[in-house]
Design a protein around this motif. Structure first.
Motif, PDB file in Angstrom:
ATOM      1  N   GLU A 167       0.860  -1.182   0.000  1.00 47.33           N
ATOM      2  CA  GLU A 167       0.000   0.000   0.000  1.00 47.33           C
ATOM      3  C   GLU A 167       0.898   1.234   0.000  1.00 47.33           C
ATOM      4  N   PRO A 168       0.944   1.966  -1.111  1.00 46.27           N
ATOM      5  CA  PRO A 168       1.930   3.035  -1.273  1.00 46.27           C
ATOM      6  C   PRO A 168       1.921   4.101  -0.190  1.00 46.27           C
ATOM      7  N   TRP A 169       0.761   4.418   0.393  1.00 48.64           N
ATOM      8  CA  TRP A 169       0.712   5.485   1.387  1.00 48.64           C
ATOM      9  C   TRP A 169       1.534   5.164   2.631  1.00 48.64           C
ATOM     10  N   MET A 170       1.819   3.877   2.854  1.00 50.69           N
ATOM     11  CA  MET A 170       2.536   3.469   4.050  1.00 50.69           C
ATOM     12  C   MET A 170       4.050   3.560   3.906  1.00 50.69           C
ATOM     13  N   LEU A 171       4.542   3.686   2.681  1.00 44.86           N
ATOM     14  CA  LEU A 171       5.978   3.776   2.440  1.00 44.86           C
ATOM     15  C   LEU A 171       6.240   4.680   1.226  1.00 44.86           C
ATOM     16  N   PRO A 172       5.890   5.950   1.332  1.00 49.82           N
ATOM     17  CA  PRO A 172       5.922   6.831   0.159  1.00 49.82           C
ATOM     18  C   PRO A 172       7.302   7.006  -0.461  1.00 49.82           C
ATOM     19  N   ALA A 173       8.351   7.060   0.351  1.00 53.26           N
ATOM     20  CA  ALA A 173       9.692   7.250  -0.204  1.00 53.26           C
ATOM     21  C   ALA A 173      10.145   6.010  -0.962  1.00 53.26           C
ATOM     22  N   GLU A 174       9.937   4.832  -0.383  1.00 51.77           N
ATOM     23  CA  GLU A 174      10.328   3.602  -1.067  1.00 51.77           C
ATOM     24  C   GLU A 174       9.530   3.426  -2.353  1.00 51.77           C
ATOM     25  N   TRP A 175       8.245   3.708  -2.300  1.00 51.66           N
ATOM     26  CA  TRP A 175       7.393   3.561  -3.472  1.00 51.66           C
ATOM     27  C   TRP A 175       7.865   4.471  -4.607  1.00 51.66           C
ATOM     28  N   ALA A 176       8.194   5.705  -4.274  1.00 54.87           N
ATOM     29  CA  ALA A 176       8.685   6.632  -5.295  1.00 54.87           C
ATOM     30  C   ALA A 176      10.020   6.164  -5.853  1.00 54.87           C
ATOM     31  N   ALA A 177      10.892   5.657  -4.986  1.00 54.27           N
ATOM     32  CA  ALA A 177      12.194   5.168  -5.442  1.00 54.27           C
ATOM     33  C   ALA A 177      12.053   3.956  -6.353  1.00 54.27           C
ATOM     34  N   MET A 178      11.022   3.148  -6.126  1.00 49.89           N
ATOM     35  CA  MET A 178      10.775   1.994  -6.975  1.00 49.89           C
ATOM     36  C   MET A 178      10.277   2.404  -8.359  1.00 49.89           C
ATOM     37  N   GLY A 179       9.627   3.575  -8.416  1.00 54.94           N
ATOM     38  CA  GLY A 179       9.035   4.028  -9.668  1.00 54.94           C
ATOM     39  C   GLY A 179       7.544   4.235  -9.590  1.00 54.94           C
ATOM     40  N   GLY A 180       6.986   4.077  -8.405  1.00 55.22           N
ATOM     41  CA  GLY A 180       5.565   4.292  -8.207  1.00 55.22           C
ATOM     42  C   GLY A 180       5.228   5.763  -8.108  1.00 55.22           C
ATOM     43  N   GLU A 181       3.935   6.039  -8.094  1.00 55.22           N
ATOM     44  CA  GLU A 181       3.456   7.421  -8.032  1.00 55.22           C
ATOM     45  C   GLU A 181       2.402   7.546  -6.941  1.00 55.22           C
ATOM     46  N   SER A 182       2.200   8.776  -6.483  1.00 54.55           N
ATOM     47  CA  SER A 182       1.151   9.072  -5.510  1.00 54.55           C
ATOM     48  C   SER A 182       0.227  10.118  -6.112  1.00 54.55           C
ATOM     49  N   CYS A 183      -1.074   9.911  -5.934  1.00 51.27           N
ATOM     50  CA  CYS A 183      -2.046  10.844  -6.484  1.00 51.27           C
ATOM     51  C   CYS A 183      -3.307  10.806  -5.636  1.00 51.27           C
ATOM     52  N   GLY A 184      -4.183  11.772  -5.839  1.00 52.44           N
ATOM     53  CA  GLY A 184      -5.387  11.868  -5.030  1.00 52.44           C
ATOM     54  C   GLY A 184      -6.277  10.651  -5.153  1.00 52.44           C
ATOM     55  N   THR A 185      -6.450  10.143  -6.349  1.00 53.50           N
ATOM     56  CA  THR A 185      -7.204   8.919  -6.596  1.00 53.50           C
ATOM     57  C   THR A 185      -6.246   7.888  -7.164  1.00 53.50           C
TER      58      THR A 185
END
Length: 469
Positions: free
Chosen positions: A38-56
């Motif tokens: 669940e990306p919200w729980m590890l935002p830095a790792e998720w971004a480093a992996m190549g994931g993104e965060s957005c409102g929806t």
């Protein structure tokens, strides 16, 4: 500070390796964002992996499905690193030192890779070996486990990253996906009794957080009954006594997959859907027997199989009847053998109490969910997800009270499991860990080192009977 330096000392003497069994009282945590990220729980790792965060989360690379679709050549390697580092022996050691006796492990259906339609579904591969590794560590530490089908096929609720695929297109409540979930259940039940590493598993949860409106979950009651029958069929074939049910054919081989095939062909006590799911599990179990080196799949009389330590059926676990509204099916109607019920309670998402300290404490101190569920046959009840988050800026003093009051309320049932065992501590995560991490809560002193204790056993005295909840 109220934090005691005894964190590393408590409970070493009261935990020991044992056969899987439901604890007298559950003091647990979720291993969230490990095998279902669940990306919200590890935002830095998720971004480093190549994931993104957005409102929806459906609008970006905000789930495992979207990630695997975007990075098909590197997804397996990147997730292998995540699985190896998010839950480690050090985490197990900290949980044991904190007196935790149970973990709930969120799993996606894709951990059984044969169930994934690779033309239309996109998920990382290799997770089941990490599940085996993690369960072995937990078993060695004497910590019991629940396998939680957190993300079943087809997505069970819309627009949530915890389903593995953030989408509004909910397709779980169909014959096709119910069937795949039953095959998953057969595989997990067999592994829990045959793989020595699974020796601390005492329960399997059918579905995490189905849609609350029962009008939107057609067929869910029939699925509950089939889920239980699949579990019990596997156990009966293994020679595990199941109260109220017995096989109508004789098992003549100790090769489990052969016994499963023969029973499906000859038995008349299971309906066609259950028998079909069992039959489809056979080639999957053969493959996993080699991949995971589980020789007892081919000879379940081997002494190493967990079933020889405790010839007890697993607990079939469901979200409780009161999770849903609009005349839901009662999971108690599906019961054959031991069964347990799960309720989740988060005040931070609204709709439970007004957003202020007095309202929160008045609500939790007058909680009647255990009694209400028991009146409908949903007992024992445990609270499989809860935490310290609030809709207002909580002071440290309030969080001490908030932790105590919730633990006292949930301990009226079979116990509780905090969400989550940890979250990322990083600049991007901010102060997320303060209210969402069990280990951080113990470090800060909000949560007692001994989980069976509270700071103030009379925390609810000013609030009891002020209203009802």
């Amino acid at each position: 500070m109220r934090f005691s330096l005894a964190v590393g000392i408590f409970a070493a003497s009261c935990l020991h390796q044992a056969a899987a069994a439901i604890p007298d009282k559950i003091y647990g945590v979720n291993l969230g964002s490990w095998l279902v990220l669940e990306p919200w729980m590890l935002p830095a790792e998720w971004a480093a992996m190549g994931g993104e965060s957005c409102g929806t989360c459906s609008d970006c690379i905000g789930s495992e499905f979207a990630f695997a679709q975007a990075y098909p050549k590197t997804v397996d390697k990147l997730f292998d690193k995540h699985w190896s580092t998010w839950f480690t022996q050090d985490d197990v050691n900290q949980l044991r030192a904190a007196g935790i006796n149970t973990v709930r492990i969120p799993l996606g259906y894709w951990i059984v890779e044969a169930l994934v339609d690779r033309k239309t579904e996109f998920y990382p591969r290799g997770g089941i070996k990490h599940l085996q590794r993690g369960l072995q560590m937990l078993k060695d530490a004497g910590i019991q486990a629940i396998l939680d089908h957190h993300a079943p096929p087809g997505v069970q609720t819309p627009n949530q990253s915890f389903t593995g695929h953030c989408t509004s297109d909910v397709q779980f409540y169909t014959e096709y996906n119910y069937h795949r979930a039953l095959v998953w259940t057969a595989v997990m039940t067999a592994l829990s009794h045959l793989d020595p590493s699974f020796g601390s598993v005492f329960a399997i949860e059918a579905v995490n957080e189905p849609i609350m409106d029962a009008n939107q979950t057609p067929g869910y009651g029939d699925f509950q009954k089939n889920f239980v029958q699949v579990m019990r069929a596997v156990e009966l074939i293994l020679g595990i006594p199941v109260p109220g049910l017995s096989l109508d054919v004789q098992v003549k081989t100790s090769n489990f997959t052969s016994a499963l095939s023969a029973t499906v062909s000859a038995s008349k006590i299971f309906n066609p859907e259950v028998k079909s799911a069992l039959a489809e599990a056979v080639p999957i179990l053969v493959e996993l027997g080699f991949e995971l080196a589980v020789s007892s799949i081919f000879n379940f009389n081997m002494a190493s199989a967990p079933l020889h330590n405790s010839r007890q059926p697993l607990v079939a676990n469901f979200m409780d009847i009161n999770w849903q509204f609009n005349n839901p099916a009662n999971p108690a109607d599906a019961q054959i053998g031991p069964q347990g019920y799960d309720n989740h309670l988060y005040y931070s998402f609204g709709g439970v109490a007004d957003p202020n300290p007095d309202a929160y404490l008045t609500s939790i101190c007058n909680l009647h969910r255990v009694e209400n569920d028991a009146a409908l046959g949903n007992s024992p009840l445990w609270f499989g997800e809860w935490g310290l988050p609030t809709q207002f800026d909580a002071t440290d003093d309030f969080l001490f009270k908030w932790a105590d009051a919730q633990k006292l309320a949930y301990s009226k049932g079979k116990g509780w499991m905090f969400w989550n065992f940890k979250v990322e501590i990083s600049e991007q995560a901010g102060d997320l860990a303060r209210q969402w991490s069990y280990l951080e809560g113990v470090k800060r002193g909000y949560l007692t080192v001994d989980p069976s204790k509270v700071h103030d056993p009379n925390v609810c005295a000013p609030y009891v009977n002020a209203t009802s909840s």
